[in-house]
Motif scaffolding. Structure first.
Motif, PDB file in Angstrom:
ATOM      1  N   CYS A 194      39.674  30.649 125.703  1.00  0.00           N
ATOM      2  CA  CYS A 194      40.286  31.963 125.485  1.00  0.00           C
ATOM      3  C   CYS A 194      41.790  31.852 125.738  1.00  0.00           C
ATOM      4  O   CYS A 194      42.211  31.259 126.732  1.00  0.00           O
ATOM      5  CB  CYS A 194      39.677  33.015 126.421  1.00  0.00           C
ATOM      6  SG  CYS A 194      40.276  34.679 126.066  1.00  0.00           S
ATOM      7  N   ASP A 207      39.648  33.497 120.632  1.00  0.00           N
ATOM      8  CA  ASP A 207      38.314  33.114 121.101  1.00  0.00           C
ATOM      9  C   ASP A 207      37.819  33.981 122.262  1.00  0.00           C
ATOM     10  O   ASP A 207      38.600  34.540 123.031  1.00  0.00           O
ATOM     11  CB  ASP A 207      38.243  31.630 121.478  1.00  0.00           C
ATOM     12  CG  ASP A 207      37.886  30.753 120.275  1.00  0.00           C
ATOM     13  OD1 ASP A 207      37.295  31.278 119.325  1.00  0.00           O
ATOM     14  OD2 ASP A 207      38.209  29.550 120.305  1.00  0.00           O
ATOM     15  N   GLY A 208      36.507  34.068 122.351  1.00  0.00           N
ATOM     16  CA  GLY A 208      35.872  34.917 123.349  1.00  0.00           C
ATOM     17  C   GLY A 208      35.020  34.125 124.318  1.00  0.00           C
ATOM     18  O   GLY A 208      33.896  34.513 124.639  1.00  0.00           O
ATOM     19  N   LEU A 247      38.159  34.746 116.370  1.00  0.00           N
ATOM     20  CA  LEU A 247      37.163  33.737 116.750  1.00  0.00           C
ATOM     21  C   LEU A 247      37.272  32.522 115.832  1.00  0.00           C
ATOM     22  O   LEU A 247      37.222  32.662 114.614  1.00  0.00           O
ATOM     23  CB  LEU A 247      35.751  34.320 116.646  1.00  0.00           C
ATOM     24  CG  LEU A 247      35.449  35.546 117.512  1.00  0.00           C
ATOM     25  CD1 LEU A 247      34.035  36.061 117.222  1.00  0.00           C
ATOM     26  CD2 LEU A 247      35.588  35.209 118.999  1.00  0.00           C
ATOM     27  N   LEU A 250      31.432  30.390 116.163  1.00  0.00           N
ATOM     28  CA  LEU A 250      30.498  31.169 116.977  1.00  0.00           C
ATOM     29  C   LEU A 250      29.675  30.307 117.939  1.00  0.00           C
ATOM     30  O   LEU A 250      28.624  30.740 118.409  1.00  0.00           O
ATOM     31  CB  LEU A 250      29.575  32.004 116.067  1.00  0.00           C
ATOM     32  CG  LEU A 250      30.164  33.374 115.669  1.00  0.00           C
ATOM     33  CD1 LEU A 250      31.514  33.259 114.982  1.00  0.00           C
ATOM     34  CD2 LEU A 250      29.200  34.129 114.794  1.00  0.00           C
ATOM     35  N   HIS A 268      32.579  29.854 122.794  1.00  0.00           N
ATOM     36  CA  HIS A 268      33.689  30.621 122.206  1.00  0.00           C
ATOM     37  C   HIS A 268      33.364  32.104 122.066  1.00  0.00           C
ATOM     38  O   HIS A 268      34.206  32.874 121.618  1.00  0.00           O
ATOM     39  CB  HIS A 268      34.091  30.014 120.857  1.00  0.00           C
ATOM     40  CG  HIS A 268      34.595  28.608 121.026  1.00  0.00           C
ATOM     41  ND1 HIS A 268      35.922  28.274 120.982  1.00  0.00           N
ATOM     42  CD2 HIS A 268      33.926  27.456 121.323  1.00  0.00           C
ATOM     43  CE1 HIS A 268      36.056  26.978 121.214  1.00  0.00           C
ATOM     44  NE2 HIS A 268      34.849  26.450 121.426  1.00  0.00           N
ATOM     45  N   ILE A 269      32.130  32.484 122.423  1.00  0.00           N
ATOM     46  CA  ILE A 269      31.768  33.909 122.305  1.00  0.00           C
ATOM     47  C   ILE A 269      31.084  34.452 123.563  1.00  0.00           C
ATOM     48  O   ILE A 269      30.815  35.649 123.642  1.00  0.00           O
ATOM     49  CB  ILE A 269      30.848  34.185 121.083  1.00  0.00           C
ATOM     50  CG1 ILE A 269      29.518  33.436 121.192  1.00  0.00           C
ATOM     51  CG2 ILE A 269      31.551  33.836 119.767  1.00  0.00           C
ATOM     52  CD1 ILE A 269      28.449  33.940 120.231  1.00  0.00           C
ATOM     53  N   LEU A 311      32.264  37.692 125.207  1.00  0.00           N
ATOM     54  CA  LEU A 311      32.309  38.962 124.462  1.00  0.00           C
ATOM     55  C   LEU A 311      31.542  40.082 125.160  1.00  0.00           C
ATOM     56  O   LEU A 311      32.011  41.217 125.218  1.00  0.00           O
ATOM     57  CB  LEU A 311      31.754  38.766 123.041  1.00  0.00           C
ATOM     58  CG  LEU A 311      32.646  38.034 122.033  1.00  0.00           C
ATOM     59  CD1 LEU A 311      31.896  37.834 120.715  1.00  0.00           C
ATOM     60  CD2 LEU A 311      33.947  38.788 121.780  1.00  0.00           C
ATOM     61  N   ILE A 342      37.487  42.281 115.254  1.00  0.00           N
ATOM     62  CA  ILE A 342      37.057  40.886 115.438  1.00  0.00           C
ATOM     63  C   ILE A 342      37.186  40.170 114.100  1.00  0.00           C
ATOM     64  O   ILE A 342      36.646  40.639 113.086  1.00  0.00           O
ATOM     65  CB  ILE A 342      35.603  40.783 115.951  1.00  0.00           C
ATOM     66  CG1 ILE A 342      35.446  41.508 117.297  1.00  0.00           C
ATOM     67  CG2 ILE A 342      35.181  39.326 116.081  1.00  0.00           C
ATOM     68  CD1 ILE A 342      34.026  41.441 117.872  1.00  0.00           C
ATOM     69  N   GLY A 350      36.434  36.594 112.255  1.00  0.00           N
ATOM     70  CA  GLY A 350      35.670  35.361 112.466  1.00  0.00           C
ATOM     71  C   GLY A 350      35.276  34.736 111.146  1.00  0.00           C
ATOM     72  O   GLY A 350      35.254  35.411 110.107  1.00  0.00           O
ATOM     73  N   LEU A 355      26.892  37.399 115.052  1.00  0.00           N
ATOM     74  CA  LEU A 355      27.294  37.780 116.415  1.00  0.00           C
ATOM     75  C   LEU A 355      26.161  38.504 117.130  1.00  0.00           C
ATOM     76  O   LEU A 355      25.995  38.381 118.344  1.00  0.00           O
ATOM     77  CB  LEU A 355      28.528  38.689 116.366  1.00  0.00           C
ATOM     78  CG  LEU A 355      29.872  38.003 116.202  1.00  0.00           C
ATOM     79  CD1 LEU A 355      30.971  39.053 116.013  1.00  0.00           C
ATOM     80  CD2 LEU A 355      30.204  37.110 117.396  1.00  0.00           C
TER      81      LEU A 355
END
Ligand SMILES: [Zn+2]
Ligand SMILES: [Zn+2]
Lengths: 132, 278
Positions: free
Chosen positions: B28, B41-42, B64, B67, B71-72, B75, B90, B92, B104
């Motif tokens: 992140c 990124d999350g 993003l 996935l 990286h998520i 969230l 968002i 992605g 997601l």
């Protein structure tokens, strides 16, 4: 010059690992890469020639059918693939500039990327073991 | 443009005290300029981030790269999602099969997570990107697919004066001969060319990389070579292997510096690092 799409780059990276002759073209048919086994077929080295315009590399061989008749370009798998964006396969004879004749099969497939767009084509040459 | 790193660990968060200097949170980074904030990124580094209070700022854009969970995974714990005043976007990568929302939702739905994406109280807009160019406030952004398993992009963020390139997961050396030095054949090159700052995957040592080929990540050596080919001015080596302690990272980096003599500035990315670009 911008980099090629990764779908093209990955096809080259794969071709680098294969023992079959592999040719990669852009959407116009310009030869943008050929691997080491393909160098033997063409009789030139990628390192030396770099990319080749479609007009240049399409004259390196003559294509013939079993009776020795010249094949029209539109009947060749790679030409069809570039035109129709479909996979194609055909067996025929190639005559090199040095007069060497060889029977080959060619499998050509289009590179359709993740976004669904046509990015180029790949042709694989298979040497045909023919008893005649 | 200010770049703040909130998570630079790869694959899975770590909590070991021997990893606290470079940090244990996964991918992140916050990019800010004027009153606009981009969250790159999350990963778990996203937790505890909030929009500054009392400023009236209510928009945030999350970009993003892909996935994968590292990286998520942040969230679900992103505080601004739970404020109905907020307008959250968002961005992605598109896939050829399922929508970004559907992909997601595999994580943001029971049984993996109690809250569904559509239940979040904020105003949420999803944008599917591929090899795209788009603008967010003062930023122009390019995304390009890069070599990594599954649809994965890197980002090139410009404020008109400086360029920050973010490619945390990337294996440009995949293939029989490693990195191709003809830059036309170099994945990610267009994103990184002449960037003022590049954050790039450098998960492995050059000794480890051969046994991890195809896993989607780079060696420190390849990351530095990639930056050099792209003419990058400042490189941050990131996505640290979850097994590498601070001491090991320091050792690997010292060894890299001893063997390679690059003229640009390069260093290991560390959580909390802030870089100001004009
Ligand atoms: Zn990752
Ligand atoms: Zn990944």
């Amino acid at each position: 010059m911008p980099a090629y799409a990764i779908e093209i780059i990955l096809n080259r990276q794969l071709a680098d690992c294969l023992s079959m002759p592999v040719f990669i073209t852009d959407t116009a048919g310009n030869l943008i890469f050929y691997n080491e086994p393909a160098e033997k077929v063409l009789g030139t080295r990628f390192e030396e020639t770099g990319e080749m315009k479609v007009e240049t590399w399409s004259t390196i061989f003559k294509q013939q059918d079993d009776e020795g008749n010249l094949l029209p370009p539109d009947s060749l798998p790679l030409v069809r693939t570039i035109k129709d964006q479909t996979p194609n396969h055909k067996t025929f004879w190639i005559v090199s500039m040095l007069g060497k004749t060889e029977k080959i099969s060619v499998t050509a497939y289009p590179i359709i990327g993740r976004a669904g767009n046509f990015l180029g084509a790949v042709a694989i040459f298979w040497q045909v073991k023919d008893a005649s | 443009m200010k770049v703040t790193l909130r998570g630079v660990r790869g694959s899975i968060p770590t909590t070991s005290p021997h990893m606290s200097h470079y940090g244990g949170n996964t991918s992140c980074a916050i990019v800010s300029e004027e009153d606009r904030i981009l969250v790159m990124d999350g990963g778990s580094g996203m937790q505890q981030f909030n929009l500054p209070e009392g400023t009236g700022m209510n928009r945030v854009d999350i970009l993003l790269t892909h996935l994968h969970l590292d990286h998520i995974q942040g969230l679900g714990f992103f505080i601004p999602f739970f404020n109905p005043e907020n307008d959250i976007h968002i961005w992605g990568p598109a896939s050829t099969t399922n929508s970004l929302h559907a992909r997601l939702s595999r994580y943001l739905s029971p049984p993996l997570f109690p809250v569904q994406l559509r239940e979040l109280p904020c105003k949420l807009t999803l944008h599917e990107i591929e090899n795209s160019s788009f603008a967010i406030g003062p930023f122009t952004i390019e995304s390009r697919f890069v070599i990594h398993p599954g649809p994965t992009v890197g980002f090139r963020v410009s404020n008109g004066r400086s360029v920050f390139t973010y490619i945390p997961d990337h294996e440009p050396a995949l293939g029989a001969n490693g990195l191709l030095t003809d830059t036309k054949w170099l994945s990610g090159f267009d994103l990184a060319v002449n960037a003022d700052l590049l954050l790039h995957d450098a998960q492995y040592s050059y000794q480890q990389y051969p046994s991890k080929k195809g896993w989607g990540h780079s060696s420190m050596d390849d990351a530095a070579k990639f930056a050099s080919l792209a003419g990058v001015k400042h490189l941050l080596l990131a996505h640290h292997d979850p097994a590498h302690t601070d001491a090991q990272l320091d050792e690997l980096f010292a060894d890299l510096k001893k063997r390679k003599n690059y003229s640009f500035n390069y260093e290991l990315a560390a959580e909390g690092m802030q870089i100001n670009l004009p």
